[in-house]
Design a protein around this motif. Sequence first.
Motif, PDB file in Angstrom:
ATOM      1  N   LEU A  36     104.847   0.756  23.337  1.00 17.04           N
ATOM      2  CA  LEU A  36     105.412   0.978  24.930  1.00 17.04           C
ATOM      3  C   LEU A  36     105.509  -0.133  25.619  1.00 17.04           C
ATOM      4  CD1 LEU A  36     104.019   4.538  25.315  1.00 17.04           C
ATOM      5  CD2 LEU A  36     106.319   4.090  24.542  1.00 17.04           C
ATOM      6  N   PRO A 103     104.571   1.825  31.196  1.00 17.75           N
ATOM      7  CA  PRO A 103     104.526   2.579  30.007  1.00 17.75           C
ATOM      8  C   PRO A 103     104.404   4.227  30.152  1.00 17.75           C
ATOM      9  CG  PRO A 103     103.269   0.772  29.396  1.00 17.75           C
ATOM     10  CD  PRO A 103     103.577   0.713  31.031  1.00 17.75           C
ATOM     11  N   ARG A 126      99.926   2.088  23.707  1.00 19.51           N
ATOM     12  CA  ARG A 126     100.112   1.484  24.963  1.00 19.51           C
ATOM     13  C   ARG A 126      99.237   0.614  25.352  1.00 19.51           C
ATOM     14  NH1 ARG A 126      98.573   6.606  28.831  1.00 19.51           N
ATOM     15  NH2 ARG A 126      98.034   4.790  30.505  1.00 19.51           N
TER      16      ARG A 126
END
Length: 136
Positions: A36, A103, A126
């Motif tokens: 992400l 993200p 992430r």
Amino acid sequence: MHELALAEAVVTAALETARSNGLTRITRIEVRVGELQQIENDAFELAIRELLPPGEPSVAGAVVEVRPDAAVFRCRACGAAFGLSETGGPQGDDASEAIHFIPELAHAFLRCPSCQSPDFEVTAGRGVRLEAIEGD
């Protein structure tokens, strides 16, 4: 440049971790980058290498490895687990850029491929983390 700021944080964390663990030389630094984050891994790795202090003999010749961490989501509505590719990914440059910088905005641009709900949990993929440091 977002990648440069992240690279600076990684180098600082690596040096502090090495010092606090009594390492006099770092031979390997492994970093995990969440999908992400949408970071160009080669450019990020280069930035880390360039930011390692040249006068610091403890990092001379250290191997830097940047490894991707695939995004995994779990839908709160139907329970399905899915990856970023299954959603079709963010559509358009604005969506990609928004997710790159924040993200958590993935919820505004992605939907569960099973039920189309925007209510999902990010379970992996992430952030940027210092995964391992090796040395002596």
